[in-house]
Design a protein around this motif. Structure first.
Motif, PDB file in Angstrom:
ATOM      1  N   SER A  40       0.833  -1.194   0.000  1.00 52.24           N
ATOM      2  CA  SER A  40       0.000   0.000   0.000  1.00 52.24           C
ATOM      3  C   SER A  40       0.874   1.254   0.000  1.00 52.24           C
ATOM      4  O   SER A  40       2.044   1.232  -0.377  1.00 52.24           O
ATOM      5  CB  SER A  40      -0.933  -0.053   1.218  1.00 52.24           C
ATOM      6  OG  SER A  40      -1.880   0.970   1.193  1.00 52.24           O
ATOM      7  N   ALA A  44      -3.572   5.451   1.471  1.00 55.27           N
ATOM      8  CA  ALA A  44      -4.613   4.614   2.064  1.00 55.27           C
ATOM      9  C   ALA A  44      -5.391   5.361   3.138  1.00 55.27           C
ATOM     10  O   ALA A  44      -6.525   4.995   3.462  1.00 55.27           O
ATOM     11  CB  ALA A  44      -3.999   3.351   2.663  1.00 55.27           C
ATOM     12  N   SER A 102      -3.123  -3.821   8.515  1.00 54.99           N
ATOM     13  CA  SER A 102      -2.507  -4.970   7.867  1.00 54.99           C
ATOM     14  C   SER A 102      -1.044  -5.107   8.310  1.00 54.99           C
ATOM     15  O   SER A 102      -0.771  -5.125   9.500  1.00 54.99           O
ATOM     16  CB  SER A 102      -2.645  -4.812   6.346  1.00 54.99           C
ATOM     17  OG  SER A 102      -2.311  -5.992   5.670  1.00 54.99           O
ATOM     18  N   THR A 150      -2.693 -10.000  -4.795  1.00 52.00           N
ATOM     19  CA  THR A 150      -2.142  -8.729  -4.323  1.00 52.00           C
ATOM     20  C   THR A 150      -0.640  -8.666  -4.567  1.00 52.00           C
ATOM     21  O   THR A 150      -0.101  -7.612  -4.936  1.00 52.00           O
ATOM     22  CB  THR A 150      -2.433  -8.557  -2.819  1.00 52.00           C
ATOM     23  OG1 THR A 150      -3.844  -8.465  -2.645  1.00 52.00           O
ATOM     24  CG2 THR A 150      -1.784  -7.309  -2.264  1.00 52.00           C
ATOM     25  N   TRP A 168      -8.058  -3.353 -11.531  1.00 50.35           N
ATOM     26  CA  TRP A 168      -8.625  -3.397 -10.186  1.00 50.35           C
ATOM     27  C   TRP A 168     -10.150  -3.332 -10.160  1.00 50.35           C
ATOM     28  O   TRP A 168     -10.770  -3.708  -9.166  1.00 50.35           O
ATOM     29  CB  TRP A 168      -8.094  -2.225  -9.361  1.00 50.35           C
ATOM     30  CG  TRP A 168      -6.736  -2.448  -8.769  1.00 50.35           C
ATOM     31  CD1 TRP A 168      -5.546  -2.005  -9.254  1.00 50.35           C
ATOM     32  CD2 TRP A 168      -6.426  -3.174  -7.569  1.00 50.35           C
ATOM     33  NE1 TRP A 168      -4.518  -2.388  -8.437  1.00 50.35           N
ATOM     34  CE2 TRP A 168      -5.025  -3.106  -7.392  1.00 50.35           C
ATOM     35  CE3 TRP A 168      -7.193  -3.861  -6.638  1.00 50.35           C
ATOM     36  CZ2 TRP A 168      -4.382  -3.714  -6.321  1.00 50.35           C
ATOM     37  CZ3 TRP A 168      -6.554  -4.451  -5.557  1.00 50.35           C
ATOM     38  CH2 TRP A 168      -5.161  -4.380  -5.416  1.00 50.35           C
ATOM     39  N   LEU A 240      -8.791 -10.454   1.794  1.00 49.38           N
ATOM     40  CA  LEU A 240      -8.310  -9.623   0.697  1.00 49.38           C
ATOM     41  C   LEU A 240      -9.131  -9.789  -0.574  1.00 49.38           C
ATOM     42  O   LEU A 240      -9.158  -8.892  -1.414  1.00 49.38           O
ATOM     43  CB  LEU A 240      -6.844  -9.940   0.386  1.00 49.38           C
ATOM     44  CG  LEU A 240      -5.780  -9.341   1.305  1.00 49.38           C
ATOM     45  CD1 LEU A 240      -5.762 -10.034   2.661  1.00 49.38           C
ATOM     46  CD2 LEU A 240      -4.404  -9.429   0.662  1.00 49.38           C
ATOM     47  N   HIS A 273     -10.926  -6.839   4.317  1.00 50.90           N
ATOM     48  CA  HIS A 273      -9.611  -6.354   4.721  1.00 50.90           C
ATOM     49  C   HIS A 273      -9.270  -4.993   4.108  1.00 50.90           C
ATOM     50  O   HIS A 273      -8.567  -4.187   4.736  1.00 50.90           O
ATOM     51  CB  HIS A 273      -8.551  -7.390   4.324  1.00 50.90           C
ATOM     52  CG  HIS A 273      -7.163  -7.048   4.752  1.00 50.90           C
ATOM     53  ND1 HIS A 273      -6.755  -7.109   6.064  1.00 50.90           N
ATOM     54  CD2 HIS A 273      -6.082  -6.624   4.037  1.00 50.90           C
ATOM     55  CE1 HIS A 273      -5.475  -6.751   6.145  1.00 50.90           C
ATOM     56  NE2 HIS A 273      -5.047  -6.447   4.932  1.00 50.90           N
ATOM     57  N   TYR A 274      -9.768  -4.731   2.911  1.00 52.02           N
ATOM     58  CA  TYR A 274      -9.505  -3.449   2.256  1.00 52.02           C
ATOM     59  C   TYR A 274     -10.497  -2.367   2.671  1.00 52.02           C
ATOM     60  O   TYR A 274     -10.113  -1.238   3.000  1.00 52.02           O
ATOM     61  CB  TYR A 274      -9.570  -3.609   0.738  1.00 52.02           C
ATOM     62  CG  TYR A 274      -8.379  -4.290   0.117  1.00 52.02           C
ATOM     63  CD1 TYR A 274      -7.100  -3.759   0.221  1.00 52.02           C
ATOM     64  CD2 TYR A 274      -8.531  -5.467  -0.613  1.00 52.02           C
ATOM     65  CE1 TYR A 274      -6.010  -4.382  -0.375  1.00 52.02           C
ATOM     66  CE2 TYR A 274      -7.453  -6.093  -1.213  1.00 52.02           C
ATOM     67  CZ  TYR A 274      -6.191  -5.545  -1.094  1.00 52.02           C
ATOM     68  OH  TYR A 274      -5.128  -6.156  -1.678  1.00 52.02           O
ATOM     69  N   THR A 275     -11.786  -2.689   2.628  1.00 55.52           N
ATOM     70  CA  THR A 275     -12.792  -1.632   2.802  1.00 55.52           C
ATOM     71  C   THR A 275     -12.837  -1.078   4.214  1.00 55.52           C
ATOM     72  O   THR A 275     -13.354   0.019   4.430  1.00 55.52           O
ATOM     73  CB  THR A 275     -14.194  -2.135   2.406  1.00 55.52           C
ATOM     74  OG1 THR A 275     -14.541  -3.290   3.200  1.00 55.52           O
ATOM     75  CG2 THR A 275     -14.239  -2.502   0.927  1.00 55.52           C
ATOM     76  N   LEU A 278     -10.231   1.609   3.196  1.00 59.20           N
ATOM     77  CA  LEU A 278     -10.320   2.308   1.914  1.00 59.20           C
ATOM     78  C   LEU A 278     -11.733   2.717   1.523  1.00 59.20           C
ATOM     79  O   LEU A 278     -11.919   3.274   0.431  1.00 59.20           O
ATOM     80  CB  LEU A 278      -9.716   1.434   0.815  1.00 59.20           C
ATOM     81  CG  LEU A 278      -8.195   1.239   0.904  1.00 59.20           C
ATOM     82  CD1 LEU A 278      -7.720   0.192  -0.083  1.00 59.20           C
ATOM     83  CD2 LEU A 278      -7.463   2.551   0.683  1.00 59.20           C
TER      84      LEU A 278
END
Length: 299
Positions: A40, A44, A102, A150, A168, A240, A273-275, A278
């Motif tokens: 990242s 972020a 993370s 990833t 993406w 992820l 894990h991302y949202t 992000l």
């Protein structure tokens, strides 16, 4: 409206670390350090910065990532921890609330153990406690098992930003959370590849080095054993690829919380894990947790 951000450079071992800073209007505003994940960058935290206008946010591009991608020298959690100490001291910080996502959460634990005078409290978002990594894998297999696509993208080349965004766009983690802020974050990830194309800034070699350190050495457990600052672990139910159970399956998580009873825990439903970082909704919830941590640190 996106909050203004400036970028500075901080000398560290092997070169200069790129650091993003979101200043607050008040000169005596509280400050947090924000640490991003394994592939990242400091962008972020743009959504979090918008959700915390009264807080100064200092967020580095960790070595091997973003505009720190050409830093020479070894990586690993302790090297990142020393880089963070340089960032904190360059900005005249005392004990500070650290927010980390993370791999950044593992870095934060090492930072707090190695430089406790610079840390007030830790907010660890879906990372920081040992993962249940498969045993018996070589370095590349370990990275593939934990990070999957990833990490695989780090060796790809793209003609332009639009092609990278298209790469993406169908990612399952962002199916309901594709935003202009996400596009800015993804575009920042690209640097010239040397052949007329573009590549992700993150160094694959550094990703391997960090992943091996997190999962096959004693760095993390030694840092947790030495941890003397309050920490809150936030976990989410999806991983992820928006898959269940995510990085911390229930049985594994129960064992960790029993092994580290001083670390508080909250489970946040509805995020992957991302949202959790992000998306605007994830950042808003982290912002509320940051404000609580800042109050506790002041008290």
């Amino acid at each position: 409206m996106t909050r203004a951000r400036r970028e500075v450079r901080v000398p560290v071992a092997g070169g200069d670390l790129a650091v993003g800073v979101w200043d607050a209007a008040e000169p005596d505003a509280p400050t947090i350090l924000a640490i991003h994940g394994v592939t990242s960058s400091h962008l972020a935290w743009e959504n979090l910065a918008d959700a915390l206008p009264g807080v100064r946010i200092i967020a580095p591009d960790l070595r091997g990532r973003g505009r720190s991608n050409e830093l020479v020298g070894p990586a690993g959690m302790l090297s990142h921890a020393d880089d963070l100490a340089a960032v904190a001291r360059a900005h005249g910080l005392g004990p500070t609330v650290v927010v980390a996502h993370s791999m950044g959460a593992f870095v934060a634990v090492a930072f707090a153990a190695r430089h406790p005078d610079l840390v007030a409290r830790l907010l660890l978002v879906d990372g920081g406690l040992p993962l249940g990594a498969p045993a018996g894998l070589d370095a590349d297999e370990l990275v593939g098992a934990i990070l999957g696509p990833t990490a695989a993208r780090l060796n790809l080349r793209f003609a332009d930003v639009a092609e990278y965004l298209d790469f993406w766009r169908d990612h399952p983690a962002f199916a309901a959370d594709w935003t202009p802020a996400l596009e800015r974050y993804l575009a920042y990830d690209l640097v010239p590849a040397g052949d007329g194309g573009l590549r992700p800034a993150t160094s694959y070699a550094t990703t391997v080095e960090d992943t091996v350190d997190m999962n096959t050495t004693t760095t993390v457990v030694d840092s947790l054993a030495a941890l003397s600052r309050p920490a809150l672990l936030i976990t989410v139910p999806r991983g992820l690829q928006d898959e269940a159970p995510g990085l911390y399956p229930d049985e594994h998580l129960r064992g960790l919380l029993a092994a580290y009873p001083d670390i508080a825990h909250e489970r946040w439903e509805g995020f992957n894990h991302y949202t959790v970082v992000l998306s605007a909704s994830g950042a808003a919830r982290i912002a509320a947790a940051v404000e609580r941590e800042l109050s506790l640190a002041t008290a």
